[in-house]
Design a protein around this motif. Structure first.
Motif, short mmCIF file in Angstrom:
data_model
loop_
_atom_site.label_atom_id
_atom_site.label_comp_id
_atom_site.label_asym_id
_atom_site.label_seq_id
_atom_site.Cartn_x
_atom_site.Cartn_y
_atom_site.Cartn_z
N ASP A 82 36.92 39.44 37.01
CA ASP A 82 35.62 39.91 37.50
C ASP A 82 35.18 39.07 38.70
O ASP A 82 35.92 38.19 39.17
CB ASP A 82 34.57 39.91 36.38
CG ASP A 82 34.22 38.53 35.86
OD1 ASP A 82 34.61 37.50 36.46
OD2 ASP A 82 33.53 38.46 34.82
N ASP A 83 33.96 39.31 39.19
CA ASP A 83 33.50 38.63 40.39
C ASP A 83 33.17 37.15 40.16
O ASP A 83 32.95 36.41 41.11
CB ASP A 83 32.32 39.36 41.03
CG ASP A 83 31.16 39.58 40.09
OD1 ASP A 83 31.24 39.18 38.91
OD2 ASP A 83 30.15 40.17 40.53
N SER A 84 33.18 36.71 38.90
CA SER A 84 33.05 35.27 38.63
C SER A 84 34.42 34.64 38.39
O SER A 84 34.51 33.51 37.93
CB SER A 84 32.12 35.02 37.44
OG SER A 84 32.70 35.52 36.25
N GLU A 85 35.47 35.39 38.69
CA GLU A 85 36.87 34.95 38.61
C GLU A 85 37.33 34.67 37.17
O GLU A 85 38.20 33.85 36.93
CB GLU A 85 37.13 33.75 39.52
CG GLU A 85 36.88 34.07 40.98
CD GLU A 85 37.29 32.98 41.94
OE1 GLU A 85 37.69 31.89 41.49
OE2 GLU A 85 37.23 33.23 43.15
N ARG A 86 36.75 35.38 36.23
CA ARG A 86 37.15 35.29 34.82
C ARG A 86 38.04 36.47 34.47
O ARG A 86 37.77 37.61 34.89
CB ARG A 86 35.93 35.31 33.89
CG ARG A 86 35.02 34.14 34.06
CD ARG A 86 35.43 33.08 33.10
NE ARG A 86 34.65 31.88 33.30
CZ ARG A 86 35.14 30.67 33.18
NH1 ARG A 86 36.39 30.49 32.86
NH2 ARG A 86 34.38 29.62 33.35
N LEU A 87 39.07 36.23 33.68
CA LEU A 87 39.93 37.30 33.19
C LEU A 87 39.14 38.14 32.20
O LEU A 87 38.64 37.62 31.21
CB LEU A 87 41.17 36.70 32.51
CG LEU A 87 42.19 37.70 31.97
CD1 LEU A 87 42.88 38.45 33.10
CD2 LEU A 87 43.22 36.99 31.11
#
Length: 125
Positions: free
Chosen positions: A80-85
């Protein structure tokens, strides 16, 4: 006859063990739950795409296929846009539910080398 059945059973067991090991190699690790961790701990992606869904942009990384005949396509990893899978599939080729969740028909390619050039969130400027 029993020897032939035992040999067949042994061969099938070996196939299952090999397939499970191949799939484990593409399964996200604890470290790969963030984009920076993924890029450090997993093999370099073969391809990357930007995908918009609603108001959120997602990065979809295409991994290298598990080397087993039971897998027909590469694994895909969605950040996602918070760089979480947020999602992944071991087999893009046979996962209809994944395709329903992530329509890649309007996705835009991202050069993979640009991913490595992105500073890690905890890195000092």
């Amino acid at each position: 006859m029993w020897a032939a059945l035992a040999t067949l059973g042994l061969a099938f067991s070996a196939f299952l063990m090999y397939s499970a090991g191949a799939i484990d190699r593409v399964r996200p690790t604890a470290e790969s739950q963030t984009l920076a961790g993924f890029l450090r701990s997993m093999p370099e992606p073969r391809a990357a795409l930007w995908l918009e869904s609603g108001d959120t942009a997602y990065l979809v990384l295409e991994g290298h296929p598990a080397k087993t005949p039971s897998v027909s396509g590469p694994p895909l990893y969605v950040f996602d846009d918070s760089e979480r899978l947020v999602d992944w599939t071991v087999d893009e080729g046979d996962d209809a539910a994944f395709h329903e969740r992530w329509d890649r028909s309007r996705a835009e390619p991202v050069p993979v080398p640009e991913l490595r050039a992105t500073p890690e969130p905890d890195a000092a400027p």
